[in-house]
Design a protein around this motif. Structure first.
Motif, mmCIF file in Angstrom:
data_model
loop_
_atom_site.group_PDB
_atom_site.id
_atom_site.type_symbol
_atom_site.label_atom_id
_atom_site.label_comp_id
_atom_site.label_asym_id
_atom_site.label_seq_id
_atom_site.Cartn_x
_atom_site.Cartn_y
_atom_site.Cartn_z
ATOM 1 N N LYS A 193 117.194 139.541 4.593
ATOM 2 C CA LYS A 193 116.778 139.583 3.179
ATOM 3 C C LYS A 193 116.622 138.189 2.590
ATOM 4 O O LYS A 193 115.893 137.988 1.619
ATOM 5 N N VAL A 194 117.323 137.236 3.178
ATOM 6 C CA VAL A 194 117.281 135.856 2.672
ATOM 7 C C VAL A 194 115.864 135.263 2.825
ATOM 8 O O VAL A 194 115.445 134.424 2.023
ATOM 9 N N ILE A 195 115.124 135.721 3.832
ATOM 10 C CA ILE A 195 113.796 135.140 4.094
ATOM 11 C C ILE A 195 112.902 135.273 2.865
ATOM 12 O O ILE A 195 112.295 134.294 2.407
ATOM 13 N N GLU A 196 112.816 136.485 2.335
ATOM 14 C CA GLU A 196 111.924 136.701 1.186
ATOM 15 C C GLU A 196 112.416 135.923 -0.029
ATOM 16 O O GLU A 196 111.613 135.397 -0.803
ATOM 17 N N SER A 197 113.736 135.829 -0.199
ATOM 18 C CA SER A 197 114.274 135.068 -1.339
ATOM 19 C C SER A 197 113.870 133.605 -1.228
ATOM 20 O O SER A 197 113.452 132.995 -2.219
ATOM 21 N N LEU A 198 113.997 133.039 -0.031
ATOM 22 C CA LEU A 198 113.642 131.621 0.138
ATOM 23 C C LEU A 198 112.157 131.417 -0.124
ATOM 24 O O LEU A 198 111.752 130.458 -0.788
ATOM 25 N N ARG A 199 111.332 132.312 0.400
ATOM 26 C CA ARG A 199 109.883 132.130 0.248
ATOM 27 C C ARG A 199 109.448 132.292 -1.198
ATOM 28 O O ARG A 199 108.529 131.628 -1.650
ATOM 29 N N THR A 200 110.112 133.178 -1.933
ATOM 30 C CA THR A 200 109.722 133.429 -3.320
ATOM 31 C C THR A 200 110.258 132.344 -4.251
ATOM 32 O O THR A 200 109.532 131.816 -5.091
ATOM 33 N N ILE A 201 111.537 132.025 -4.074
ATOM 34 C CA ILE A 201 112.203 131.145 -5.048
ATOM 35 C C ILE A 201 112.045 129.677 -4.665
ATOM 36 O O ILE A 201 112.083 128.804 -5.521
ATOM 37 N N ARG A 202 111.851 129.418 -3.382
ATOM 38 C CA ARG A 202 111.766 128.034 -2.924
ATOM 39 C C ARG A 202 110.477 127.794 -2.117
ATOM 40 O O ARG A 202 110.522 127.523 -0.907
ATOM 41 N N PRO A 203 109.327 127.866 -2.800
ATOM 42 C CA PRO A 203 108.066 127.636 -2.066
ATOM 43 C C PRO A 203 107.940 126.213 -1.540
ATOM 44 O O PRO A 203 107.056 125.933 -0.736
ATOM 45 N N LEU A 225 117.909 128.150 -6.426
ATOM 46 C CA LEU A 225 118.684 129.262 -5.859
ATOM 47 C C LEU A 225 119.996 129.480 -6.622
ATOM 48 O O LEU A 225 120.465 130.615 -6.736
ATOM 49 N N ASP A 226 120.561 128.393 -7.140
ATOM 50 C CA ASP A 226 121.791 128.551 -7.944
ATOM 51 C C ASP A 226 121.505 129.448 -9.153
ATOM 52 O O ASP A 226 122.325 130.289 -9.516
ATOM 53 N N ASP A 227 120.344 129.225 -9.762
ATOM 54 C CA ASP A 227 119.993 130.026 -10.935
ATOM 55 C C ASP A 227 119.742 131.487 -10.564
ATOM 56 O O ASP A 227 119.962 132.379 -11.376
ATOM 57 N N ALA A 228 119.261 131.712 -9.362
ATOM 58 C CA ALA A 228 118.864 133.069 -8.961
ATOM 59 C C ALA A 228 119.975 133.853 -8.281
ATOM 60 O O ALA A 228 119.894 135.086 -8.177
ATOM 61 N N TYR A 229 121.019 133.165 -7.806
ATOM 62 C CA TYR A 229 121.987 133.795 -6.905
ATOM 63 C C TYR A 229 122.605 135.084 -7.473
ATOM 64 O O TYR A 229 122.674 136.110 -6.792
ATOM 65 N N ASP A 230 123.049 135.029 -8.729
ATOM 66 C CA ASP A 230 123.800 136.179 -9.259
ATOM 67 C C ASP A 230 122.932 137.436 -9.385
ATOM 68 O O ASP A 230 123.441 138.549 -9.284
ATOM 69 N N GLY A 231 121.637 137.233 -9.571
ATOM 70 C CA GLY A 231 120.724 138.383 -9.564
ATOM 71 C C GLY A 231 120.472 138.863 -8.139
ATOM 72 O O GLY A 231 120.441 140.065 -7.868
ATOM 73 N N LEU A 232 120.318 137.913 -7.231
ATOM 74 C CA LEU A 232 120.023 138.280 -5.839
ATOM 75 C C LEU A 232 121.160 139.079 -5.212
ATOM 76 O O LEU A 232 120.923 140.051 -4.493
ATOM 77 N N VAL A 233 122.400 138.680 -5.490
ATOM 78 C CA VAL A 233 123.528 139.355 -4.834
ATOM 79 C C VAL A 233 123.568 140.835 -5.238
ATOM 80 O O VAL A 233 123.893 141.713 -4.434
ATOM 81 N N ARG A 234 123.160 141.116 -6.476
ATOM 82 C CA ARG A 234 123.147 142.516 -6.909
ATOM 83 C C ARG A 234 122.019 143.309 -6.234
ATOM 84 O O ARG A 234 122.111 144.509 -6.063
ATOM 85 N N GLU A 235 120.954 142.594 -5.858
ATOM 86 C CA GLU A 235 119.877 143.270 -5.107
ATOM 87 C C GLU A 235 120.261 143.473 -3.648
ATOM 88 O O GLU A 235 119.915 144.471 -3.026
ATOM 89 N N TYR A 236 120.983 142.504 -3.092
ATOM 90 C CA TYR A 236 121.302 142.539 -1.663
ATOM 91 C C TYR A 236 122.278 143.651 -1.298
ATOM 92 O O TYR A 236 122.165 144.271 -0.240
ATOM 93 N N VAL A 237 123.293 143.841 -2.168
ATOM 94 C CA VAL A 237 124.389 144.755 -1.797
ATOM 95 C C VAL A 237 123.957 146.201 -2.067
ATOM 96 O O VAL A 237 124.094 146.717 -3.170
ATOM 97 N N THR A 238 123.399 146.818 -1.046
ATOM 98 C CA THR A 238 122.957 148.211 -1.144
ATOM 99 C C THR A 238 123.534 148.961 0.056
ATOM 100 O O THR A 238 123.742 148.373 1.117
ATOM 101 N N PRO A 239 123.805 150.254 -0.129
ATOM 102 C CA PRO A 239 124.411 151.002 0.983
ATOM 103 C C PRO A 239 123.454 151.156 2.160
ATOM 104 O O PRO A 239 122.239 151.204 1.977
ATOM 105 N N ASP A 240 124.021 151.227 3.338
ATOM 106 C CA ASP A 240 123.218 151.511 4.536
ATOM 107 C C ASP A 240 122.687 152.945 4.454
ATOM 108 O O ASP A 240 123.320 153.785 3.824
ATOM 109 N N PRO A 241 121.575 153.268 5.086
ATOM 110 C CA PRO A 241 120.743 152.385 5.902
ATOM 111 C C PRO A 241 119.863 151.468 5.053
ATOM 112 O O PRO A 241 119.435 151.847 3.971
#
Lengths: 156, 253
Positions: free
Chosen positions: B142-152, B179-195
């Motif tokens: 999931k980090v790949i898309e975050s890096l590409r979007t937030i850090r072009p 990324l510091d500014d975006a982190y707290d929003g990203l973590v809420r998107e990342y933590v989702t139940p499997d699958p």
């Protein structure tokens, strides 16, 4: 009532900051944790403080502990977390820690902390800095000696 | 190519002056380093011989970075080559990247392991099913898309290594705080139940390039020379060198 340390599912837990607060959402896997209002205790060495928290039944089993704390109160160190389920009851360790260093993203650290038998070794001395310090010490000694001799001569 | 062959190749072509590793475990990647090194793992259990000047740190990476001078072992606190292979959860990998980048420069290379899971079980946040005993990547992809979007500004390259793919990040910028500014929003998107919803590009590796192609590039000698320049000119020169070498984030990624 739970008395053993409460295990945490890190895959369903998170910590984030918002408006100066650190919010914790911790998924507890222990089946004996009862939903309701609880008291959470933060501890780092001898420092402790308490915050009200809430436990709710989680979808798919277990329970979710939720609470918020001012980011400023957490400083730069990791805090152990414990909960008290009933008035006067014991505080039971929750197997996660929270680290909210102001220069770093907030982190929930699951599981028991790593242990070492000895403290971390000091970094090696920097030879350049050491030789500069040595020169400074030598310079101070020479200057002190000169001052002393000048004082002796002027007194003589 | 296996991930350790990629790492070994990077040690050869980049000739890092320092090496940093998160997630040591048995030491099979740490054994490749011959330069001053810092390596962090709360539960390392080293089985390999190590032949470098290393500070081996038994703590979590987050606590390591919270220290006053985490890289005090190095003569100067900068990282030329970093390998992130810590917790297999996206929020941990993102933090490891953010914290590592603060000690990097334009010529540093940061490599993530386990970035291209091949199926939903491998991509799970929980290590269950066949992943319990076999390959497990977790949801760090999931980090790949975050890096590409937030850090072009970064060059973000997926590499087709076995077993679970790697990501190479070029042109890190220690002063960038997006990324510091975006982190707290990203973590809420990342933590989702499997699958987890596994993207097609991970399953098929459609965007991944062969690791051999990266290692064979002539750009590394240029990077080694240009990283000695002051930060501003170094960044411009190294960016140009990567562009000329065709090392750019894939279009439309």
């Amino acid at each position: 009532m739970v008395t053993n340390p409460i295990s945490v599912d890190e895959t369903r837990s998170l910590a984030y900051r918002e408006n100066g607060q650190v919010h914790l959402v911790v998924h507890l896997t222990d089946p004996d944790v009862v939903p309701g209002d609880v008291v959470a205790r933060f501890r780092h060495d001898q420092r402790k403080f308490k915050k009200p928290a809430r436990v709710t039944a989680a979808e798919g089993g277990g329970a979710t502990l939720e609470l918020s704390v001012s980011a400023g109160r957490l400083g730069r160190v990791p805090w152990f977390l414990a909960v008290q389920q009933a008035d006067g009851g014991p505080f039971v360790r929750v197997q996660t820690r929270v680290l909210s260093h102001p220069d770093l993203p907030v982190a929930l650290l699951p599981g028991p902390p790593p242990r070492t038998r000895m403290p971390a070794p000091d970094p090696r001395a920097n030879p350049a800095a050491e030789s500069a310090r040595g020169l400074l010490r030598q310079g101070r000694r020479v200057a002190g000696g000169l001052k002393r001799r000048l004082r002796e001569r002027s007194g003589a | 190519m296996r991930r350790h062959e990629l790492l070994q190749g990077l040690h050869e072509v980049l000739q890092p002056r320092t090496y940093f590793e998160i997630g040591v475990r048995e030491g099979y990647s740490l054994r490749l380093s011959r330069v001053p090194t810092v390596a962090v793992d709360p539960f390392y259990d080293i089985k390999a011989e190590i032949r470098c000047d290393v500070h081996l740190v038994r703590t979590t990476s987050d606590e390591f970075f919270a220290r006053s001078h985490p890289f005090a072992h190095l003569d100067k606190p900068f990282v030329d080559l970093a390998f992130i292979d810590g917790m297999h959860l996206s929020e941990f990998a993102l933090r490891d990247f953010m914290n590592t980048e603060r000690y990097c420069h334009a010529g540093s290379v940061i490599v993530f392991d386990d970035m291209l899971p091949r199926n939903v079980v491998e991509a799970g946040r929980g290590r269950v099913g066949s992943a319990a005993t076999g390959a497990w990547a977790g949801d760090v992809y999931k980090v790949i898309e975050s890096l590409r979007t937030i850090r072009p500004d970064l060059v973000v390259l997926e590499l087709d290594t076995s077993p679970t793919g790697t990501l190479m990040v070029l042109l890190p910028d220690p002063d960038n705080r997006a990324l510091d500014d975006a982190y707290d929003g990203l973590v809420r998107e990342y933590v989702t139940p499997d699958p987890q919803v596994l993207p097609e590009w991970s399953r098929t590796r459609s965007r991944a390039i062969p690791a051999e192609k990266v290692l064979e590039s002539q750009v590394w000698a240029e990077v080694r020379r240009r990283r000695l320049l002051p930060p501003g000119p170094a960044r411009t020169a190294i960016r140009t060198a990567y562009e000329k070498a065709g090392l750019a984030t894939p279009k439309g990624a």
